[in-house]
Design a protein around this motif. Structure first.
Motif, PDB file in Angstrom:
ATOM      1  N   ILE A  98       0.883  -1.164   0.000  1.00  0.00           N
ATOM      2  CA  ILE A  98       0.000   0.000   0.000  1.00  0.00           C
ATOM      3  C   ILE A  98       0.915   1.206   0.000  1.00  0.00           C
ATOM      4  O   ILE A  98       1.762   1.368   0.882  1.00  0.00           O
ATOM      5  CB  ILE A  98      -0.904   0.020   1.238  1.00  0.00           C
ATOM      6  N   ASN A  99       0.758   2.006  -1.010  1.00  0.00           N
ATOM      7  CA  ASN A  99       1.697   3.104  -1.188  1.00  0.00           C
ATOM      8  C   ASN A  99       0.992   4.423  -0.884  1.00  0.00           C
ATOM      9  O   ASN A  99      -0.023   4.725  -1.460  1.00  0.00           O
ATOM     10  CB  ASN A  99       2.147   3.087  -2.645  1.00  0.00           C
ATOM     11  N   ASP A 100       1.533   5.152   0.037  1.00  0.00           N
ATOM     12  CA  ASP A 100       0.927   6.442   0.366  1.00  0.00           C
ATOM     13  C   ASP A 100       2.034   7.447   0.591  1.00  0.00           C
ATOM     14  O   ASP A 100       2.433   7.726   1.709  1.00  0.00           O
ATOM     15  CB  ASP A 100       0.056   6.302   1.622  1.00  0.00           C
ATOM     16  N   SER A 101       2.551   7.956  -0.492  1.00  0.00           N
ATOM     17  CA  SER A 101       3.644   8.910  -0.305  1.00  0.00           C
ATOM     18  C   SER A 101       3.148  10.323  -0.581  1.00  0.00           C
ATOM     19  O   SER A 101       3.913  11.211  -0.875  1.00  0.00           O
ATOM     20  CB  SER A 101       4.824   8.550  -1.205  1.00  0.00           C
ATOM     21  N   TYR A 102       1.843  10.527  -0.487  1.00  0.00           N
ATOM     22  CA  TYR A 102       1.291  11.830  -0.809  1.00  0.00           C
ATOM     23  C   TYR A 102       1.483  12.853   0.295  1.00  0.00           C
ATOM     24  O   TYR A 102       1.781  13.988   0.083  1.00  0.00           O
ATOM     25  CB  TYR A 102      -0.196  11.711  -1.124  1.00  0.00           C
ATOM     26  N   LEU A 120      -4.983  -0.187   5.810  1.00  0.00           N
ATOM     27  CA  LEU A 120      -4.158  -1.391   5.825  1.00  0.00           C
ATOM     28  C   LEU A 120      -4.803  -2.465   6.691  1.00  0.00           C
ATOM     29  O   LEU A 120      -4.915  -3.627   6.304  1.00  0.00           O
ATOM     30  CB  LEU A 120      -2.757  -1.058   6.363  1.00  0.00           C
ATOM     31  N   TYR A 121      -5.261  -2.063   7.856  1.00  0.00           N
ATOM     32  CA  TYR A 121      -5.840  -3.016   8.791  1.00  0.00           C
ATOM     33  C   TYR A 121      -7.021  -3.748   8.160  1.00  0.00           C
ATOM     34  O   TYR A 121      -7.116  -4.962   8.192  1.00  0.00           O
ATOM     35  CB  TYR A 121      -6.280  -2.293  10.060  1.00  0.00           C
ATOM     36  N   ARG A 122      -7.880  -2.978   7.516  1.00  0.00           N
ATOM     37  CA  ARG A 122      -9.053  -3.600   6.906  1.00  0.00           C
ATOM     38  C   ARG A 122      -8.693  -4.550   5.782  1.00  0.00           C
ATOM     39  O   ARG A 122      -9.299  -5.588   5.603  1.00  0.00           O
ATOM     40  CB  ARG A 122      -9.968  -2.529   6.338  1.00  0.00           C
ATOM     41  N   ARG A 123      -7.678  -4.161   4.987  1.00  0.00           N
ATOM     42  CA  ARG A 123      -7.283  -5.019   3.879  1.00  0.00           C
ATOM     43  C   ARG A 123      -6.632  -6.294   4.362  1.00  0.00           C
ATOM     44  O   ARG A 123      -6.644  -7.306   3.688  1.00  0.00           O
ATOM     45  CB  ARG A 123      -6.288  -4.285   2.987  1.00  0.00           C
ATOM     46  N   SER A 124      -5.975  -6.231   5.513  1.00  0.00           N
ATOM     47  CA  SER A 124      -5.205  -7.376   5.993  1.00  0.00           C
ATOM     48  C   SER A 124      -6.120  -8.477   6.493  1.00  0.00           C
ATOM     49  O   SER A 124      -5.757  -9.634   6.515  1.00  0.00           O
ATOM     50  CB  SER A 124      -4.263  -6.945   7.113  1.00  0.00           C
TER      51      SER A 124
END
Ligand SMILES: *Cc1c(COP(=O)(O)O)cnc(C)c1O
Length: 821
Positions: free
Chosen positions: A334-338, A352-356
């Motif tokens: 999961i990329n969040d470099s914004y 992330l938690y929900r996707r995991s």
């Protein structure tokens, strides 16, 4: 609103070099956003690391003729037929121009500032107020010293209300934003820690922000916030105040109750002695606060309580963006470099938690130092540790000196590195496996590289791409065109299999005017990889409009259904004048507006300003063959008439185009303003299947050679019958790589050391076998599937298909290698 270059020069007090007469409609500071070169004025702004003037040659080549540059600049290159406006400071000139533009309008303007929520309040106000007013507002979160003038420049004769945000990061900045926005209604959302590093205290920052409201009629703010209340009192503005309060009944807007249910919140208020309430479909505190600021504005603008209640119930969320990708070793990225602050970290961790949950992967966070929060290191990382623990992270990898110094705060599996290079060189990095990984870094840590290295890519057999040949093909087609004819290069379908990014980059270097891909994701991939030129999306999906806006991808529009949906979404996002490309159906009967629909289309386009036609085109059905020439001429005629009708209804230039590769060659008289080059670019002449300059070579190597007796068989289902004792070689390419199964069982062949080797038996998924009985070869030798000496068209003929299909079938798992000689 059009200004002449002459009047602009005067307004900004510039010295003008050049005497081309033009009208200016667009201001540009970011060369990537170029859309209407003819009517654009580019401001070459100096930045900390670079200077906008370095983009001038590129912009000039793309048709821009008007530039504002610093008079200090001594560029000794000469450009013909254009204007250079010399000023001491191009940024100040941009601001001054916007200031003078703003002065022409006597309409209410809402100015929004504050640490959080500016964009949401702006977008929600638009949702609440746009049914009876024509609103002009900042695109996205354009709220900086550059973004604000660009936003205000969009004000036009039809604007009835302006909504602009202003963001600052140091003292002195608000003064210039105030004189550009000149808000009549001021909203201060809140004051928090963001951008604190350049301020002495929160109070200093708050006072600076309030400067925006110097000449406003009314100021709206949270009366329960002591700091803000004190600062407002201290500023001694004469403006009316609508401070809202949940505690103090004497405040102008008293919030008497906030009741949260499972999916909505009901809010009761008293204003001018009247009690009312409304409900919003959100339950988080930030949304409630944002809605209260919106409420105050609506009340000031005299919306009725019923209107407010009715519209508040339909507020829509403003989305955040996170990317999910497949990683190496069964990881998910999961990329969040914004953005890197605590609020966005929390959102990403939650995501992330929900996707995991459904995947059973370990939850890992790779996090850099958080910059620009203005909080002390210890406080900040105490909060980070709390978030990390509460969101169920099992492993943290910290990068940077600050986060490393707070290592002891984390009591989960943990690793720390001083910088990104150290991380990437480490075993920890190489051994990431079966994890769902959030990669979140401040810009300066270059975490894009980190995610790139974690992404899944498999190499085996390779497709070699000769970039020189590509350019030769480009020039071959260019030679058939007038110098001013523009060109779209088709890089759809992974650039006909050649690999979109490298091809796009090469074409961009050679100054093609547009690139075209099929779907939005192909376009966003190009943007993420750094392609800055204009990109057309031929088949925009209804679900991907946001991607179009975020990445400045210009959609083809072929129906009213699509057009209406696009306009609706653009309006929701606060986007204006988004360029689109209109497709007309002149005989293909695939996609496109019927030519009879053009008058209705014009009407629909004129009734809005969210999108604007940049080009109009149609597609030829049989331009490659003379048997269809009469039909092709009829298409050209129909198109000429319908596209002219469209053009004459708009003051700006709309590019007209109909020719594909074969059209360029066979109907050069129909080149109009632009052409669309596809297959020819990749080396295949669409007219007779001859190779112009061969671009692609698909090659592999012999894995193993064995002797097989004549009575034996080779491969699955015993299909590979032999007529003699044979030498059989196995090569690592199969139908999953794009080697068509129909070439098997002796139907097709490849080349081993220059000699034909026929495929024996069924082609398998990842491997196939070839007969090398008569060929002098050994394990490790090269095998050519197609290339210079075995043209792709031989394969397409054997397969009774077209070369397009063979090219685009080479699967993405085949590594592409590019070379220039
Ligand atoms: C693919 C495509 C082209 C290019 O066609 P070629 O035959 O490859 O030159 C041109 N226009 C449209 C609309 C296309 O979809």
């Amino acid at each position: 609103m059009l200004y002449t270059i002459e009047s602009i020069a005067k307004q900004i007090g510039a010295k003008r070099l050049g005497n081309l007469d033009t009208n200016i409609d667009w201001l540009l500071t970011d060369s990537r956003s170029l859309c209407f070169p003819e009517e654009t004025l580019f401001f070459a702004l100096p930045t900390k690391r670079s200077d906008g003037s370095k983009y001038i040659p590129d912009l000039y080549a793309r048709g821009v003729r008007n530039f504002v540059v610093s008079s200090k600049l001594n560029d000794n290159k000469t450009y013909n037929n254009c204007n250079f406006l010399l000023v001491p400071n191009p940024l100040k000139a941009l601001q001054k121009l916007a200031e003078q533009h703003r002065e022409q309008f006597q309409i209410p303007v809402i100015g929004i500032t504050g640490s959080n929520g500016k964009t949401i309040v702006k977008e929600w106000l638009h949702q609440l107020l746009s049914s009876e007013r024509n609103i002009v507002r900042s695109p996205r979160s354009y709220n900086s010293q550059i973004g604000v003038p660009i936003s205000v420049w969009q004000m036009s004769e039809t604007s009835e209300l302006g909504i602009f945000e202003a963001g600052i990061s140091e003292t002195g900045e608000m003064r210039s934003l105030q004189s550009i926005i000149k808000p009549t209604i001021g909203v201060l959302t809140n004051i928090g820690g963001a951008h604190q590093e350049n301020f002495f205290s929160l109070q200093e920052k708050c006072m600076e922000k309030l400067l925006l409201f110097k000449d406003s009629e009314v100021i709206i703010y949270n009366g329960d916030n002591e700091l803000i209340s004190n600062c407002v009192a201290k500023s001694m503005f004469t403006a009316r105040e609508i401070a809202w309060s949940c505690k103090d009944m004497d405040r102008p807007l008293y919030i008497s109750g906030i009741k949260k249910e499972s999916e909505s919140t009901t809010i009761s208020y008293r204003y001018l002695e009247m009690d009312n309430s409304y409900c919003i479909p959100f339950i988080d505190d930030a949304s409630i606060e944002n809605s209260l600021n919106c409420l105050a504005v609506c009340l000031y603008l005299m919306l009725s309580p019923e209107q407010i209640t009715q519209r508040m119930a339909h507020l829509e969320p403003i989305a955040m963006r996170l990317e999910v990708k497949e990683g190496k070793n069964n990881c998910v990225l999961i990329n969040d470099s914004y953005n890197s602050d605590l609020a966005s970290l929390d959102i990403a961790l939650d995501f992330l938690y929900r996707r995991s949950l459904s995947k059973g992967l370990k939850r890992t966070l790779i996090l850099s130092d958080l910059l620009e929060t203005g909080q002390s290191t210890t406080t900040l990382y105490r909060k980070v540790a709390q978030l990390v623990h509460s969101r169920g992270i099992e492993k943290i990898i910290g990068v940077g000196n600050e986060i490393s110094s707070c290592a002891s705060r984390f009591d989960i599996e943990k690793y720390f590195f001083p910088n990104t290079e150290a991380l990437q060189a480490s075993d920890v990095f190489k051994k990431l496996k079966n994890e769902i990984i959030l990669v979140k870094g401040s810009r300066s840590f270059d975490f894009d590289i980190v995610s790139e290295n974690l992404e899944l890519k498999v190499h085996e057999t390779i497709l070699e791409i000769n970039l020189n040949a590509l350019i030769n093909n480009l020039n071959y087609y260019r030679s058939k065109l007038k110098p001013e004819t523009k060109m779209v290069c088709m890089v759809k379908a992974f650039a006909y299999g050649a690999g979109s990014y490298e091809i796009a980059k090469t074409l961009q270097e050679h100054r093609v005017d547009y690139l075209a891909v099929a779907v939005a994701d192909e376009g966003s991939d190009l943007r993420k990889a750094g392609i800055t030129g204009s990109i057309i999306i031929m088949n925009p999906e209804m679900t991907a409009f946001k991607t179009l806006f975020d990445y400045k991808l210009e959609p083809e529009v072929y129906s009213f259904h699509l057009l209406d949906a696009l306009i609706k979404e653009a309006e929701k996002e606060g986007i204006t004048n988004f360029p689109i490309h209109i497709k007309l159906d002149t005989g293909m009967h695939r996609l496109g507006f019927a030519v009879e629909e053009v008058p209705a289309l014009i009407k629909r386009l004129k009734a809005q300003n969210a999108v604007i036609p940049r080009s109009v085109f149609s597609h030829m059905v049989g331009s490659d063959s003379d048997q269809f020439d009469a039909f092709t001429r009829r298409q050209i005629e129909l198109f000429d008439k319908a596209s002219t009708e469209l053009q004459t209804s708009f003051p700006h230039k709309i590019l007209r185009h109909i020719c594909n590769s074969a059209g360029i060659e066979r109907f050069p008289e129909a080149q109009l303003d632009m052409v669309r080059l596809g297959i020819g670019l990749y080396g295949v002449s669409p007219i007779d299947n001859s190779i112009i300059y061969n671009v692609s070579t698909l090659k592999t190597t012999i894995l193993q050679i064995r002797n097989v007796a004549s009575e034996d068989t080779v491969g699955y289902s015993r299909k590979g019958h032999l007529t003699r004792d044979s030498r059989i070689a196995a090569i690592p390419i199969g139908y999953a790589d794009g080697l068509n199964r129909h070439l098997g069982n002796g139907k097709g062949y490849c080349l081993v050391n220059g000699k034909k080797a026929f495929y024996v038996g069924n082609i398998c998924m990842d491997v196939c076998m070839i007969d090398v009985t008569d060929i002098d070869c050994k394990e490790g030798d090269k095998v050519i599937i197609f290339g210079d000496d075995l043209p792709i068209t031989v394969l397409s003929d054997m397969l009774e298909t077209i070369p397009y299909e063979v090219l685009t079938s080479v699967s993405t798992r085949v590594k592409r290698i590019y070379f220039q000689d």
